[in-house]
Design a protein around this motif. Sequence first.
Motif, PDB file in Angstrom:
ATOM      1  N   SER A 199      35.893  40.740  37.858  1.00  0.00           N
ATOM      2  CA  SER A 199      37.019  40.028  37.253  1.00  0.00           C
ATOM      3  C   SER A 199      37.005  38.559  37.647  1.00  0.00           C
ATOM      4  O   SER A 199      37.283  37.677  36.827  1.00  0.00           O
ATOM      5  CB  SER A 199      38.350  40.668  37.685  1.00  0.00           C
ATOM      6  OG  SER A 199      38.469  41.980  37.192  1.00  0.00           O
ATOM      7  N   ASN A 200      36.652  38.291  38.905  1.00  0.00           N
ATOM      8  CA  ASN A 200      36.576  36.918  39.394  1.00  0.00           C
ATOM      9  C   ASN A 200      35.465  36.143  38.701  1.00  0.00           C
ATOM     10  O   ASN A 200      35.632  34.977  38.327  1.00  0.00           O
ATOM     11  CB  ASN A 200      36.345  36.935  40.907  1.00  0.00           C
ATOM     12  CG  ASN A 200      36.233  35.551  41.513  1.00  0.00           C
ATOM     13  OD1 ASN A 200      35.138  35.092  41.839  1.00  0.00           O
ATOM     14  ND2 ASN A 200      37.352  34.877  41.660  1.00  0.00           N
ATOM     15  N   ILE A 201      34.313  36.788  38.499  1.00  0.00           N
ATOM     16  CA  ILE A 201      33.182  36.156  37.802  1.00  0.00           C
ATOM     17  C   ILE A 201      33.586  35.770  36.383  1.00  0.00           C
ATOM     18  O   ILE A 201      33.357  34.645  35.934  1.00  0.00           O
ATOM     19  CB  ILE A 201      31.962  37.094  37.788  1.00  0.00           C
ATOM     20  CG1 ILE A 201      31.367  37.217  39.193  1.00  0.00           C
ATOM     21  CG2 ILE A 201      30.897  36.581  36.807  1.00  0.00           C
ATOM     22  CD1 ILE A 201      30.305  38.295  39.324  1.00  0.00           C
ATOM     23  N   VAL A 202      34.195  36.711  35.666  1.00  0.00           N
ATOM     24  CA  VAL A 202      34.608  36.468  34.281  1.00  0.00           C
ATOM     25  C   VAL A 202      35.664  35.374  34.219  1.00  0.00           C
ATOM     26  O   VAL A 202      35.619  34.491  33.341  1.00  0.00           O
ATOM     27  CB  VAL A 202      35.142  37.766  33.643  1.00  0.00           C
ATOM     28  CG1 VAL A 202      35.805  37.467  32.306  1.00  0.00           C
ATOM     29  CG2 VAL A 202      34.018  38.766  33.455  1.00  0.00           C
ATOM     30  N   GLU A 203      36.610  35.405  35.151  1.00  0.00           N
ATOM     31  CA  GLU A 203      37.674  34.396  35.173  1.00  0.00           C
ATOM     32  C   GLU A 203      37.101  32.993  35.351  1.00  0.00           C
ATOM     33  O   GLU A 203      37.507  32.045  34.676  1.00  0.00           O
ATOM     34  CB  GLU A 203      38.656  34.700  36.309  1.00  0.00           C
ATOM     35  CG  GLU A 203      39.791  33.706  36.447  1.00  0.00           C
ATOM     36  CD  GLU A 203      40.686  33.978  37.648  1.00  0.00           C
ATOM     37  OE1 GLU A 203      41.467  33.084  38.019  1.00  0.00           O
ATOM     38  OE2 GLU A 203      40.599  35.086  38.224  1.00  0.00           O
ATOM     39  N   GLN A 217      40.669  48.066  48.527  1.00  0.00           N
ATOM     40  CA  GLN A 217      40.848  49.468  48.880  1.00  0.00           C
ATOM     41  C   GLN A 217      39.538  50.124  49.296  1.00  0.00           C
ATOM     42  O   GLN A 217      39.470  50.848  50.288  1.00  0.00           O
ATOM     43  CB  GLN A 217      41.455  50.235  47.709  1.00  0.00           C
ATOM     44  CG  GLN A 217      42.867  49.817  47.347  1.00  0.00           C
ATOM     45  CD  GLN A 217      43.407  50.573  46.150  1.00  0.00           C
ATOM     46  OE1 GLN A 217      42.755  51.474  45.614  1.00  0.00           O
ATOM     47  NE2 GLN A 217      44.605  50.216  45.722  1.00  0.00           N
ATOM     48  N   ASP A 218      38.492  49.855  48.506  1.00  0.00           N
ATOM     49  CA  ASP A 218      37.194  50.466  48.762  1.00  0.00           C
ATOM     50  C   ASP A 218      36.122  49.663  48.030  1.00  0.00           C
ATOM     51  O   ASP A 218      36.408  48.589  47.481  1.00  0.00           O
ATOM     52  CB  ASP A 218      37.171  51.931  48.309  1.00  0.00           C
ATOM     53  CG  ASP A 218      37.674  52.109  46.875  1.00  0.00           C
ATOM     54  OD1 ASP A 218      37.551  51.164  46.067  1.00  0.00           O
ATOM     55  OD2 ASP A 218      38.193  53.194  46.559  1.00  0.00           O
ATOM     56  N   LYS A 219      34.910  50.164  48.027  1.00  0.00           N
ATOM     57  CA  LYS A 219      33.796  49.451  47.396  1.00  0.00           C
ATOM     58  C   LYS A 219      34.030  49.266  45.900  1.00  0.00           C
ATOM     59  O   LYS A 219      33.713  48.214  45.338  1.00  0.00           O
ATOM     60  CB  LYS A 219      32.490  50.203  47.646  1.00  0.00           C
ATOM     61  CG  LYS A 219      31.255  49.488  47.090  1.00  0.00           C
ATOM     62  CD  LYS A 219      29.964  50.176  47.504  1.00  0.00           C
ATOM     63  CE  LYS A 219      29.763  51.491  46.809  1.00  0.00           C
ATOM     64  NZ  LYS A 219      28.410  52.072  47.060  1.00  0.00           N
ATOM     65  N   THR A 220      34.578  50.287  45.257  1.00  0.00           N
ATOM     66  CA  THR A 220      34.841  50.198  43.818  1.00  0.00           C
ATOM     67  C   THR A 220      35.851  49.103  43.514  1.00  0.00           C
ATOM     68  O   THR A 220      35.662  48.316  42.574  1.00  0.00           O
ATOM     69  CB  THR A 220      35.361  51.547  43.278  1.00  0.00           C
ATOM     70  OG1 THR A 220      34.370  52.554  43.488  1.00  0.00           O
ATOM     71  CG2 THR A 220      35.679  51.449  41.792  1.00  0.00           C
ATOM     72  N   ASP A 221      36.899  49.028  44.309  1.00  0.00           N
ATOM     73  CA  ASP A 221      37.924  47.990  44.106  1.00  0.00           C
ATOM     74  C   ASP A 221      37.324  46.612  44.312  1.00  0.00           C
ATOM     75  O   ASP A 221      37.604  45.675  43.552  1.00  0.00           O
ATOM     76  CB  ASP A 221      39.085  48.226  45.077  1.00  0.00           C
ATOM     77  CG  ASP A 221      40.222  47.226  44.875  1.00  0.00           C
ATOM     78  OD1 ASP A 221      40.545  46.915  43.702  1.00  0.00           O
ATOM     79  OD2 ASP A 221      40.789  46.764  45.879  1.00  0.00           O
ATOM     80  N   LEU A 222      36.486  46.463  45.325  1.00  0.00           N
ATOM     81  CA  LEU A 222      35.826  45.177  45.589  1.00  0.00           C
ATOM     82  C   LEU A 222      34.933  44.792  44.414  1.00  0.00           C
ATOM     83  O   LEU A 222      34.955  43.646  43.948  1.00  0.00           O
ATOM     84  CB  LEU A 222      35.002  45.266  46.871  1.00  0.00           C
ATOM     85  CG  LEU A 222      34.075  44.087  47.208  1.00  0.00           C
ATOM     86  CD1 LEU A 222      34.840  42.772  47.197  1.00  0.00           C
ATOM     87  CD2 LEU A 222      33.402  44.310  48.561  1.00  0.00           C
ATOM     88  N   ASP A 262      23.486  34.883  41.267  1.00  0.00           N
ATOM     89  CA  ASP A 262      23.890  36.253  41.579  1.00  0.00           C
ATOM     90  C   ASP A 262      25.006  36.746  40.672  1.00  0.00           C
ATOM     91  O   ASP A 262      25.043  37.918  40.292  1.00  0.00           O
ATOM     92  CB  ASP A 262      24.325  36.371  43.042  1.00  0.00           C
ATOM     93  CG  ASP A 262      23.153  36.280  44.004  1.00  0.00           C
ATOM     94  OD1 ASP A 262      22.008  36.487  43.557  1.00  0.00           O
ATOM     95  OD2 ASP A 262      23.376  36.005  45.199  1.00  0.00           O
ATOM     96  N   SER A 263      25.937  35.868  40.305  1.00  0.00           N
ATOM     97  CA  SER A 263      27.020  36.270  39.408  1.00  0.00           C
ATOM     98  C   SER A 263      26.463  36.719  38.066  1.00  0.00           C
ATOM     99  O   SER A 263      26.887  37.733  37.500  1.00  0.00           O
ATOM    100  CB  SER A 263      28.005  35.110  39.195  1.00  0.00           C
ATOM    101  OG  SER A 263      28.794  34.901  40.343  1.00  0.00           O
TER     102      SER A 263
END
Length: 208
Positions: free
Chosen positions: A67-71, A56-61, A106-107
């Motif tokens: 969430s992807n990093i933690v997963e 949707q926007d920068k915040t959503d990204l 970077d993560s």
Amino acid sequence: MAKAKMSEGSVRQKNKAIIFNAAKKEFVTYGFKGASIKRIAERANIARANIHYYFQDKTDLYQQLLSNIVEIWNRDYDTLNAELEPKQALSAYIRAKVMHSKDDPDSSRIFASELIHGAPVLNEYLNSDFKEWLKSKVAVIQTWIDKGLIDNVNPHHLLFLIWSSTQHYADFNVQVIAALDKDAMSDEDFEGVVSSLTQIILKGCGIH
């Protein structure tokens, strides 16, 4: 029909991975406030509209990236299992965490920055899923202690030590290479980190 859906899903996964990789560089370089969708699109070599197709926007990204990093961490860097011998489990965990600092620094830096700023995005996760995950790992370590397989160390502080010592080589890499008088750390250097940290931590747990 099923093949078409699978293909569409694969394309979506691939495109989001490309965007995530570009976003990591942008957020590490400029922080959340300074980062821009325009530059992320340029880094990913895709149209800006393609980013807005998935986010949707920068915040959503940013939220989805975290969430992807933690997963990925919870899925790929989780060797602490009560069915394994502590020497095997802890050695594998230390190696995995060090190699993650080597392969995807970077993560780690983005995660660290989020926590330093009070975890506005991850606060809910830290007080829910993370606590459950941590409780399960503390229970594993406590089982080893109860069986006399390792010394009576504080499970929480053992985990904190592993996290901080391994992620140090990502989060503070500039300091590390300055201290070691190097331009960059080599594969051999990281193997040395694995060896040293494994020896120190296992001995500290009474594992020989």
